[in-house]
Scaffold this active site. Structure first.
Site, short mmCIF file in Angstrom:
data_model
loop_
_atom_site.label_atom_id
_atom_site.label_comp_id
_atom_site.label_asym_id
_atom_site.label_seq_id
_atom_site.Cartn_x
_atom_site.Cartn_y
_atom_site.Cartn_z
N GLY A 1 -46.58 86.80 -43.61
CA GLY A 1 -45.13 86.90 -43.51
C GLY A 1 -44.70 87.03 -42.05
O GLY A 1 -44.60 86.05 -41.32
N GLY A 2 -44.47 88.26 -41.62
CA GLY A 2 -43.92 88.55 -40.29
C GLY A 2 -44.56 87.76 -39.16
O GLY A 2 -43.86 87.14 -38.34
N GLY B 1 -45.45 93.85 -44.99
CA GLY B 1 -44.36 94.17 -44.08
C GLY B 1 -44.38 95.60 -43.57
O GLY B 1 -43.41 96.08 -43.00
N GLU C 1 -42.15 90.47 -53.94
CA GLU C 1 -40.70 90.65 -53.76
C GLU C 1 -39.93 90.00 -54.92
O GLU C 1 -38.88 90.51 -55.33
CB GLU C 1 -40.28 90.07 -52.40
N GLU D 1 -52.21 90.34 -52.48
CA GLU D 1 -51.32 90.99 -51.51
C GLU D 1 -51.03 92.42 -51.98
O GLU D 1 -50.11 92.62 -52.81
CB GLU D 1 -50.00 90.23 -51.40
N SER E 1 -49.53 92.18 -43.82
CA SER E 1 -49.66 92.51 -42.41
C SER E 1 -50.84 91.83 -41.71
O SER E 1 -51.47 92.41 -40.83
CB SER E 1 -49.71 94.04 -42.21
N ASN F 1 -45.44 82.48 -44.88
CA ASN F 1 -44.33 82.77 -45.80
C ASN F 1 -43.16 83.25 -44.96
O ASN F 1 -43.11 84.40 -44.53
CB ASN F 1 -44.78 83.85 -46.80
N TRP F 2 -42.24 82.33 -44.71
CA TRP F 2 -41.11 82.67 -43.82
C TRP F 2 -40.10 83.58 -44.50
O TRP F 2 -39.23 84.15 -43.84
CB TRP F 2 -40.40 81.39 -43.37
N LYS F 3 -40.17 83.69 -45.83
CA LYS F 3 -39.20 84.51 -46.58
C LYS F 3 -37.77 84.07 -46.24
O LYS F 3 -37.55 82.90 -45.95
CB LYS F 3 -39.43 86.00 -46.31
N HIS G 1 -44.60 86.25 -56.05
CA HIS G 1 -44.66 87.15 -54.89
C HIS G 1 -44.13 88.53 -55.30
O HIS G 1 -43.21 88.63 -56.13
CB HIS G 1 -43.82 86.57 -53.74
P1 PGA Z 1 -46.36 90.36 -44.14
O1 PGA Z 1 -45.95 89.63 -45.51
O2 PGA Z 1 -47.40 89.50 -43.49
O3 PGA Z 1 -45.11 90.45 -43.36
O4 PGA Z 1 -46.93 91.70 -44.52
C1 PGA Z 1 -46.91 88.98 -46.30
C2 PGA Z 1 -46.26 88.40 -47.54
O5 PGA Z 1 -45.36 89.06 -48.10
O6 PGA Z 1 -46.62 87.30 -47.99
#
Ligand code: PGA
Length: 253
Positions: free
Chosen positions: A236-237, A175, A99, A169, A215, A9-11, A97
């Site tokens: 994500g990250g 994050g 967010e 999640e 994470s 997930n590049w966001k 998600h």
């Molecule tokens: P993260 O994000 O790996 O940076 O914690 C995961 C996500 O939001 O899908």
């Protein structure tokens, strides 16, 4: 056998040039996925077509959008529909998600509509659920996640529920560098599967992939993915660093 999936997930990260470079690095050495394994890249909308052309020839590699609108089409300036995704050959989309829930008003009811519109257009929803820290501290995370599933997914027929990928999640782990322990992840994934089983039966519950997100990195993916009910990760990250994400793909069962 349910699929084992590493989803990036590049966001809202990377310029077009940086995105192309990341694909170059990721695809430098051909990665061969085992039968039943998939790698999915959820990239920003403007990069979907480029990303699709990067992985088109690669078995088990797919591109996803990170969101779509709950309506079919119309006067919704700035929005992207599931039909548009289908029309450019995008078959996956992250839905709900945390967010989107936190910053863009996605409720369980809106998410249910997004799930429906995706399925109507043959786009597989990667449905996200998970509790915030206060709920975890209260100890009511199971009931909270169950309600998310009930209100956004449990209207689906038996044949449609098997088309969904679920990502658990925990919001407190996204994050933050604070990963759920493997025991916490396994416990919730097992619970989610038991809730699916009580609604749809054991056979269907066994077919649905449940990814862990929050994470995930190269250093913890092996242990997390080894848990019996963890079928990969939504990352994500660490998905923005080629070596990290390649190790995460290799950690799939
Ligand atoms: P993260 O994000 O790996 O940076 O914690 C995961 C996500 O939001 O899908």
């Amino acid at each position: 056998m349910r699929k084992q999936i590493a989803a990036a997930n590049w966001k809202m990260n990377l310029t077009y040039q940086q995105a192309e470079k990341l694909f170059d690095e990721l695809l430098e050495e051909p990665i061969s996925l085992k039968e039943g394994q998939e790698a999915i890249f959820a990239v920003p909308f403007p990069y979907l077509i480029m990303a699709k052309s990067e992985v088109d020839e690669m078995h088990g590699f797919h591109i996803a959008a990170q969101n779509c609108n709950n309506k079919k089409s119309g006067a919704f300036t700035g929005e992207v529909s599931a039909e548009m995704l289908q029309s450019i050959g995008i078959n996956y989309c992250i839905i709900g998600h945390s967010e989107r829930r936190e910053y863009f008003g996605d409720t369980n009811a809106i998410i249910a509509e997004k799930v429906n519109i995706c399925l109507q257009h043959k786009v597989t929803p990667i449905f996200c659920c998970g509790e915030v820290l206060a709920i975890r501290e209260e100890g009511t995370q199971n009931a909270f996640v169950q309600q998310q599933l009930e209100e956004s997914l449990f209207h689906l027929s038996e044949s449609d529920i098997t088309k969904i990928i679920i990502a658990y999640e925990p919001v407190w782990a996204i994050g933050t560098g604070k990963t759920a322990t493997t025991a916490q992840a396994q416990e919730m994934h097992h619970y989610i599967r038991s809730v699916l089983a009580s609604k749809y039966g054991d056979n269907i519950a066994d077919e649905i992939s449940i990814l862990y997100g929050g994470s995930v990195k190269a250093a913890n993916a092996n242990e997390l993915f080894a848990a019996p009910d963890v079928d990969g990760g939504l990352v994500g990250g660490a998905s923005l660093v080629a070596t990290e994400f390649l190790s995460i793909i290799k950690a799939l069962k």
